[in-house]
Write an enzyme that holds these catalytic residues in place. Sequence first.
Site, short mmCIF file in Angstrom:
data_model
loop_
_atom_site.label_atom_id
_atom_site.label_comp_id
_atom_site.label_asym_id
_atom_site.label_seq_id
_atom_site.Cartn_x
_atom_site.Cartn_y
_atom_site.Cartn_z
N PRO A 9 0.95 -1.55 0.19
CG PRO A 9 -0.35 -1.18 2.12
CD PRO A 9 -0.01 -2.20 1.15
CG ASN A 10 -0.37 4.66 1.04
OD1 ASN A 10 -1.39 4.68 0.55
ND2 ASN A 10 -0.16 3.60 2.62
NE ARG A 17 3.60 7.16 1.35
CZ ARG A 17 4.49 5.78 1.85
NH1 ARG A 17 4.82 4.31 1.15
NH2 ARG A 17 3.76 5.63 3.12
CE1 TYR A 22 8.96 5.34 2.71
CE2 TYR A 22 7.24 7.00 3.25
CZ TYR A 22 7.60 5.65 3.48
OH TYR A 22 6.75 5.28 4.54
CG ASN A 73 8.52 -1.97 1.23
OD1 ASN A 73 7.54 -2.18 1.40
ND2 ASN A 73 8.99 -0.69 0.20
CB ALA A 76 1.21 0.13 6.38
CG HIS A 79 4.83 -1.98 10.55
ND1 HIS A 79 6.31 -2.11 10.42
CD2 HIS A 79 4.61 -0.88 9.60
CE1 HIS A 79 6.89 -1.31 9.68
NE2 HIS A 79 5.88 -0.56 8.99
CG ASP A 86 -0.84 -16.70 8.26
OD1 ASP A 86 0.47 -17.57 8.54
OD2 ASP A 86 -1.78 -16.89 9.22
CD GLU A 97 9.85 -7.15 5.56
OE1 GLU A 97 8.87 -8.26 6.27
OE2 GLU A 97 10.15 -6.29 6.79
CG HIS A 99 10.74 -1.72 5.34
ND1 HIS A 99 9.39 -2.05 4.78
CD2 HIS A 99 11.27 -2.68 5.91
CE1 HIS A 99 8.49 -3.33 5.50
NE2 HIS A 99 10.14 -3.83 5.77
CB SER A 101 12.32 4.91 5.28
OG SER A 101 11.23 3.67 5.79
NE ARG A 106 9.47 6.63 8.67
CZ ARG A 106 8.83 5.86 8.04
NH1 ARG A 106 9.04 5.29 7.05
NH2 ARG A 106 7.35 6.67 7.65
NE ARG A 110 6.60 4.55 9.59
CZ ARG A 110 5.29 4.78 9.25
NH1 ARG A 110 5.38 3.59 7.95
NH2 ARG A 110 4.63 5.49 9.01
C1 DQA Z 1 8.23 1.45 3.73
C2 DQA Z 1 7.74 1.41 5.28
C3 DQA Z 1 6.63 1.25 5.86
O1 DQA Z 1 6.46 1.41 7.22
C4 DQA Z 1 5.29 1.98 5.95
O2 DQA Z 1 4.16 1.77 6.35
C5 DQA Z 1 5.56 1.69 4.28
C6 DQA Z 1 7.14 2.35 2.87
C7 DQA Z 1 9.18 1.62 3.40
O3 DQA Z 1 9.74 0.95 2.08
O4 DQA Z 1 10.44 2.61 3.95
O5 DQA Z 1 4.76 2.79 3.09
O6 DQA Z 1 8.05 -0.03 4.18
#
Ligand code: DQA
Length: 142
Positions: A9-10, A17, A22, A73, A76, A79, A86, A97, A99, A101, A106, A110
């Site tokens: 998401p996002n 954003r 980012y 990735n 959110a 978390h 699963d 995985e 990320h 950031s 943070r 997170r």
């Molecule tokens: C993220 C870190 C997450 O905490 C956050 O909710 C994101 C982006 C990152 O790529 O740094 O949406 O996964």
Amino acid sequence: MRVYVINGPNLNFLGIREKDVYGENSYEALCNYIEKEAKKLNIEVECFQSNIEGEIINCVQDAYQNADAIIINPGAYTHYSYAIMDAIKSVNLKTIEVHLSNIYKREEFRHKSVTATVCVGQISGFGFLGYKLALEAVAMIN
Ligand code: DQA
């Protein structure tokens, strides 16, 4: 080798954003970067993004038949999504995985990743470069 790169998401809002966190580059730029780096390593990549938990799970399950490894990735969902955790566990594919950031620098919420508990490892804090490092890692461990 075929690798699914799944973004949650996002992440489609990259470049819009929280640019201080980012960066300025778009999701499309990220996909182009991943495809370019994958080519150099002779990896075939499939980039997928969704804001919907179930669609991410469907994509992880789809990887079971159609991919050799996963780079994810989960945004959110990292978390708190036991469902994505699963799914990753179910398919039994080497998963890394990523990320953009450094999640440990943070907010407290997170600092915990439920999804990383079923991954080979986690790369956090290197921006786009993290995906290249993850591609190199899957090529070396698979
Ligand atoms: C993220 C870190 C997450 O905490 C956050 O909710 C994101 C982006 C990152 O790529 O740094 O949406 O996964």
